[in-house]
Design a protein around this motif. Structure first.
Motif, PDB file in Angstrom:
ATOM      1  N   GLU A 297     -36.280 -55.803 -18.196  1.00 23.83           N
ATOM      2  CA  GLU A 297     -37.612 -56.273 -17.770  1.00 23.83           C
ATOM      3  C   GLU A 297     -37.524 -57.062 -16.470  1.00 23.83           C
ATOM      4  OE1 GLU A 297     -40.618 -55.447 -18.839  1.00 23.83           O
ATOM      5  OE2 GLU A 297     -39.575 -54.140 -20.233  1.00 23.83           O
ATOM      6  N   ILE A 298     -36.550 -57.937 -16.374  1.00 21.57           N
ATOM      7  CA  ILE A 298     -36.407 -58.739 -15.155  1.00 21.57           C
ATOM      8  C   ILE A 298     -36.068 -57.823 -13.979  1.00 21.57           C
ATOM      9  CG2 ILE A 298     -35.069 -60.547 -14.001  1.00 21.57           C
ATOM     10  CD1 ILE A 298     -34.737 -61.849 -16.821  1.00 21.57           C
ATOM     11  N   LYS A 299     -35.138 -56.907 -14.196  1.00 21.84           N
ATOM     12  CA  LYS A 299     -34.733 -55.981 -13.128  1.00 21.84           C
ATOM     13  C   LYS A 299     -35.898 -55.100 -12.678  1.00 21.84           C
ATOM     14  CE  LYS A 299     -30.477 -53.804 -11.843  1.00 21.84           C
ATOM     15  NZ  LYS A 299     -30.152 -54.861 -10.928  1.00 21.84           N
ATOM     16  N   ASN A 300     -36.774 -54.720 -13.602  1.00 25.25           N
ATOM     17  CA  ASN A 300     -37.958 -53.934 -13.236  1.00 25.25           C
ATOM     18  C   ASN A 300     -38.888 -54.736 -12.327  1.00 25.25           C
ATOM     19  OD1 ASN A 300     -37.126 -51.715 -14.682  1.00 25.25           O
ATOM     20  ND2 ASN A 300     -38.383 -52.171 -16.460  1.00 25.25           N
ATOM     21  N   GLU A 301     -38.964 -56.035 -12.552  1.00 23.01           N
ATOM     22  CA  GLU A 301     -39.840 -56.887 -11.735  1.00 23.01           C
ATOM     23  C   GLU A 301     -39.222 -57.251 -10.388  1.00 23.01           C
ATOM     24  OE1 GLU A 301     -43.036 -57.672 -12.271  1.00 23.01           O
ATOM     25  OE2 GLU A 301     -42.835 -56.365 -14.003  1.00 23.01           O
ATOM     26  N   ILE A 302     -37.926 -57.423 -10.377  1.00 23.24           N
ATOM     27  CA  ILE A 302     -37.240 -57.752  -9.116  1.00 23.24           C
ATOM     28  C   ILE A 302     -36.009 -56.852  -8.957  1.00 23.24           C
ATOM     29  CG2 ILE A 302     -37.978 -60.123  -8.630  1.00 23.24           C
ATOM     30  CD1 ILE A 302     -35.361 -61.029 -10.076  1.00 23.24           C
ATOM     31  N   PRO A 303     -36.242 -55.573  -8.635  1.00 21.62           N
ATOM     32  CA  PRO A 303     -35.109 -54.651  -8.494  1.00 21.62           C
ATOM     33  C   PRO A 303     -34.129 -55.102  -7.404  1.00 21.62           C
ATOM     34  CG  PRO A 303     -37.172 -53.612  -7.807  1.00 21.62           C
ATOM     35  CD  PRO A 303     -37.525 -54.935  -8.395  1.00 21.62           C
ATOM     36  N   GLU A 304     -34.627 -55.871  -6.452  1.00 24.69           N
ATOM     37  CA  GLU A 304     -33.769 -56.357  -5.375  1.00 24.69           C
ATOM     38  C   GLU A 304     -33.024 -57.632  -5.769  1.00 24.69           C
ATOM     39  OE1 GLU A 304     -37.997 -57.842  -4.439  1.00 24.69           O
ATOM     40  OE2 GLU A 304     -37.001 -56.386  -5.711  1.00 24.69           O
ATOM     41  N   GLY A 305     -33.260 -58.115  -6.989  1.00 27.88           N
ATOM     42  CA  GLY A 305     -32.566 -59.309  -7.473  1.00 27.88           C
ATOM     43  C   GLY A 305     -31.090 -59.015  -7.705  1.00 27.88           C
ATOM     44  N   GLU A 306     -30.285 -60.032  -7.514  1.00 24.35           N
ATOM     45  CA  GLU A 306     -28.840 -59.896  -7.689  1.00 24.35           C
ATOM     46  C   GLU A 306     -28.442 -60.458  -9.049  1.00 24.35           C
ATOM     47  OE1 GLU A 306     -24.942 -62.200  -5.958  1.00 24.35           O
ATOM     48  OE2 GLU A 306     -26.766 -62.211  -4.756  1.00 24.35           O
ATOM     49  N   GLU A 307     -27.650 -59.710  -9.794  1.00 24.07           N
ATOM     50  CA  GLU A 307     -27.155 -60.160 -11.092  1.00 24.07           C
ATOM     51  C   GLU A 307     -25.852 -60.909 -10.892  1.00 24.07           C
ATOM     52  OE1 GLU A 307     -26.553 -56.866 -13.724  1.00 24.07           O
ATOM     53  OE2 GLU A 307     -28.698 -56.505 -13.960  1.00 24.07           O
ATOM     54  N   CYS A 308     -25.742 -62.078 -11.519  1.00 26.79           N
ATOM     55  CA  CYS A 308     -24.479 -62.806 -11.477  1.00 26.79           C
ATOM     56  C   CYS A 308     -24.416 -63.749 -12.684  1.00 26.79           C
ATOM     57  CB  CYS A 308     -24.314 -63.567 -10.174  1.00 26.79           C
ATOM     58  SG  CYS A 308     -25.646 -64.707  -9.819  1.00 26.79           S
TER      59      CYS A 308
END
Length: 121
Positions: A26-37
């Protein structure tokens, strides 16, 4: 040492893993440009260099950490959950409030974009 979301998720049973993956998606769908760490030993999404939201599984709940501004902004919608200054507790025996998570993430993204625009002028 945890390096990524998969390392973090691997320590939980399949039911909790599924909830964590749902939140991640869900988070990735809202901010696909977000970086996971991993920050503070928790899965974290970073957007434009700023921590946007952390989440983590505990014995009885999943904690979401969008920061104090989001908690106060969505105070009414969060009234069914235990909250503190920057945290929301979602009991493990309840469904994940995906619509609310989407709103919180969108709100955080807008806030970061506004502050980034004003500081870059």
């Amino acid at each position: 040492m945890m390096k990524n979301f998969e390392d973090y998720f691997s320590q939980f049973d399949s039911e909790i893993k599924k909830k964590l993956e749902t939140i991640r998606t869900e988070i990735k769908n809202e901010i696909p440009e977000g970086e996971e760490c991993i920050k503070y030993l928790m899965p974290t999404f970073v957007f434009q260099g700023k921590n946007m939201i952390h989440f983590a599984a505990f014995t009885n709940h999943i904690g979401l950490y969008p920061g104090p501004e989001a908690i106060s902004f969505y105070e009414q919608e969060l009234s069914n959950y235990k909250t503190s200054k920057g945290a929301i507790q979602i009991p493990l025996d309840e469904d994940i409030p995906l619509d609310l998570i989407k709103k919180i993430v969108r709100h955080g993204k807008e806030r970061i974009l506004k502050t980034t625009k004003t500081t870059n002028k």
